[in-house]
Enzyme design. Structure first.
Site, PDB file in Angstrom:
ATOM      1  N   ASP A 157     -11.919 -26.414  59.542  1.00  0.00           N
ATOM      2  CA  ASP A 157     -11.004 -25.647  60.095  1.00  0.00           C
ATOM      3  C   ASP A 157      -9.636 -26.546  60.184  1.00  0.00           C
ATOM      4  O   ASP A 157      -9.770 -27.595  60.369  1.00  0.00           O
ATOM      5  CB  ASP A 157     -11.226 -24.675  61.452  1.00  0.00           C
ATOM      6  N   TRP A 166     -19.000 -26.074  59.216  1.00  0.00           N
ATOM      7  CA  TRP A 166     -19.862 -25.575  58.636  1.00  0.00           C
ATOM      8  C   TRP A 166     -19.917 -25.688  57.148  1.00  0.00           C
ATOM      9  O   TRP A 166     -18.963 -25.987  56.660  1.00  0.00           O
ATOM     10  CB  TRP A 166     -20.058 -24.023  58.802  1.00  0.00           C
TER      11      TRP A 166
END
Lengths: 174, 416
Positions: free
Chosen positions: A119, A100
């Site tokens: 991540d 994101w």
């Protein structure tokens, strides 16, 4: 004490939070509202190649602190505290290829940048320096701007470890 | 095991306990369950008493098929150790801390959970890697019975060709169809879809794409509605065979950038109430085969809006059986505070479109649930990540529950 403070309290290394989080967020939020921006591409950033390691000269602040400018839409453990950095993953992990994004204003040059929160995956949760900012964060129906998703979903292991905050471009001002 | 061996085993266990200070004479008060610590009384052995009766080994407790009204199911996300998530069955009115927990079920890697309203079944959609954090990933639907918390069946997701949604827990990442015959499970990889499971045969019937639209809001007898990235809503009508029958769309009714709504509605008698970030309630009728937009109304007075009151929290909406809508409210909200929670719960009559009461929270509130029945309870996950329990009608504080084996209870389900 709010949720974030409580979760921070559980961490072995508590990052600097000298002021009220709500007050801080309100101030940053007010700064962001005036500079609404159109984000760039949300996906496949890590696949483009390794990010640049050093922070650029035109930045200020402490990347281990939740109020660091790039973390405006982050929700997770900061890789800076986990053996990685603001734009690199800790040893032994894998950077997610989909993620994101947020649009954060750099206070040093006054520009808004698109930040990709890739991540790092494959090792159990780092468990320290939890940071939740949520500015510009949207629910799951806007997946490209949603920090609620486990973005390790596209990696070899879906185990979430920590989050980076990588500058991937300047935002177009509306 | 022969008696001599059994005696030896008991003696060895007693020695071990003693060495770790767990023998009866050890002075280690359990402060968390202090009401169970009896005052010290000198016991004088009386050999004339009859011996204790022999007890049965192997007995496992069971639960009622319909859980009492005061019970909830706490979704322990286990954010710091995601492989150790669980669902905790809990009695909110039990005064003795040691008696509050009624049972638990494992829930790995921020799994999703839903109860069947009438069948003796509940469902956990979870994930595992073959060797801890390594090896092949398996998404698995685990079906449990309510009475024994026993695993009835596991359904592996490989045949769907996709991955289940793995995100912070949502009430509507899974749903039971209105007719009770199907289970809908949200997928995201990041292509969005949902999988249809037949609850009679416990078999997967289909996986249906929902391009750009996520989550599974139950609609009519066998339809699923999903929120879309352009602010619209997609209804997928599923046939009696579990296959795609048709897709219908509601025109966009909000802007996902400038006027976003929360994806966490309370669905009351088939009507879904979606609050916006800034306090506009959007109403979607999900009672028929296809969802219909029914307009919006302001949750705030002009003065409240001027003070930037906003709905806020993680899983912060629910309803009672009297038809009231509950939400955590935050004063002085701003962009970025939408998931941080607040200091009050506001209760609405959503049919009359008016607020009926405010409940001041003694602690910061993050998530909430309201129990079923004539005397609903309000339970709020507070900033200390404990559970504050209130009378939902009067707002009277009842008790705070902690020490239930939970670190991050971010979503609470009323017992159906």
């Amino acid at each position: 004490m709010n949720l974030l403070d409580k979760l921070f309290e559980k961490s072995a290394r508590r990052v600097a939070q000298n002021s009220s989080r709500r007050g801080m967020i309100k101030a940053l939020g007010a700064a962001m509202v005036g500079g609404a921006a159109i984000p760039l591409l949300p996906v496949a950033r890590a696949a483009d190649g390794a990010p640049e390691a050093p922070l650029r000269p035109g930045e200020a602040g402490d990347p281990t602190s939740c109020d660091y400018w790039r973390y405006c839409a982050v929700d997770g453990f900061l890789c800076e505290c986990c053996g990685g950095s603001v734009n690199t993953c800790p040893p032994g992990t894998e950077m997610s290829t989909i993620t994101w994004i947020g649009t954060c204003r750099n206070p040093v040059d006054g520009r808004s940048y698109v930040i990709s929160y890739n991540d790092c995956c494959g090792t159990t949760q780092c468990g320290t320096c939890l940071c939740q900012r949520d500015e510009g964060d949207r629910p799951l129906y806007r997946a490209d701007k949603s920090n609620d998703v486990n973005w390790c979903l596209g990696s070899k292991s879906s185990i979430y470890h920590c989050s980076t905050a990588i500058v991937v471009g300047m935002a177009f001002e509306e | 095991m022969k008696l001599t061996k059994l005696t030896f085993a008991i003696s060895a266990a007693a020695l071990l306990l003693g060495s770790y200070g767990c023998a009866p004479e050890a002075e280690q008060a359990d402060t968390s369950h202090a009401d169970h610590v009896a005052p010290a009384v000198e016991i004088v052995a009386d050999p004339s008493l009859p011996p204790l009766p022999i007890e049965t080994i192997g007995t496992v407790e069971t639960l009622p098929e319909r859980y009492p009204e005061s019970w909830v199911l706490v979704d322990e996300v286990s954010f710091f150790k995601m492989s150790a998530g669980k669902i905790i069955v809990l009695d909110l009115l039990e005064e003795k801390p040691a008696r509050r927990i009624k049972g638990m079920m494992d829930k790995s890697l921020i799994g999703n959970f839903v109860q069947h309203p009438t069948r003796n079944e509940q469902y956990i959609m979870e994930s595992f890697h073959e060797r801890g954090s390594r090896g092949k990933k398996f998404d698995v639907l685990a079906i449990y019975d309510k009475t024994g918390l026993n695993l009835i069946k596991e359904i592996f997701w490989e045949e769907t060709g996709t991955d289940r949604l793995q995100a912070l827990p949502e009430r509507y990442s899974m749903a039971i169809s209105g007719d009770g015959k199907l289970l809908f499970v949200a997928n995201f990889n990041p292509a969005a879809s949902f999988t249809v499971v037949d609850l009679d045969s416990h078999k997967i019937l289909s996986t249906i794409a929902t391009p750009g639209c996520v989550l599974t809001y139950p609609t009519g007898p066998r339809s699923v509605s999903s929120l879309c990235s352009n602010g619209s809503m997609l209804t997928t009508v599923v046939g009696s065979d579990g296959q795609l029958q048709s897709r219908q769309r509601i025109a966009p009714f909000f802007d996902t950038d400038t006027t976003p709504i929360f994806e966490r509605p309370a669905i009351i008698n088939g009507i879904a109430y979606f609050p916006s970030f800034t306090g506009t309630m959007h109403v979607v009728d999900m009672s028929g085969e296809v969802a219909q937009y029914r307009g919006s109304w302001p949750m705030l007075s002009e003065a409240e809006a001027a003070d930037n009151h906003r709905p806020s929290g993680l899983s912060f909406t629910d309803y009672d059986d009297q038809g009231h809508f509950y939400t955590i409210m935050q004063a002085d909200g701003a962009e970025g505070t939408q998931s941080h929670g607040g200091h009050q719960v506001w209760v609405y009559d959503p049919v009359a479109q008016r607020k009926v009461r405010e409940i001041d929270l003694p602690n910061w509130g993050i998530s909430l649930a309201v129990t079923r029945g004539d005397k609903p309870l309000l339970v709020v996950t507070n900033g200390e990540l404990q559970l504050d329990v209130f009378d939902a009608v009067s707002g009277e504080y009842i008790q705070t529950i902690s020490d239930i084996g939970s670190d991050t209870p971010l979503l609470i389900h009323k017992a159906l």
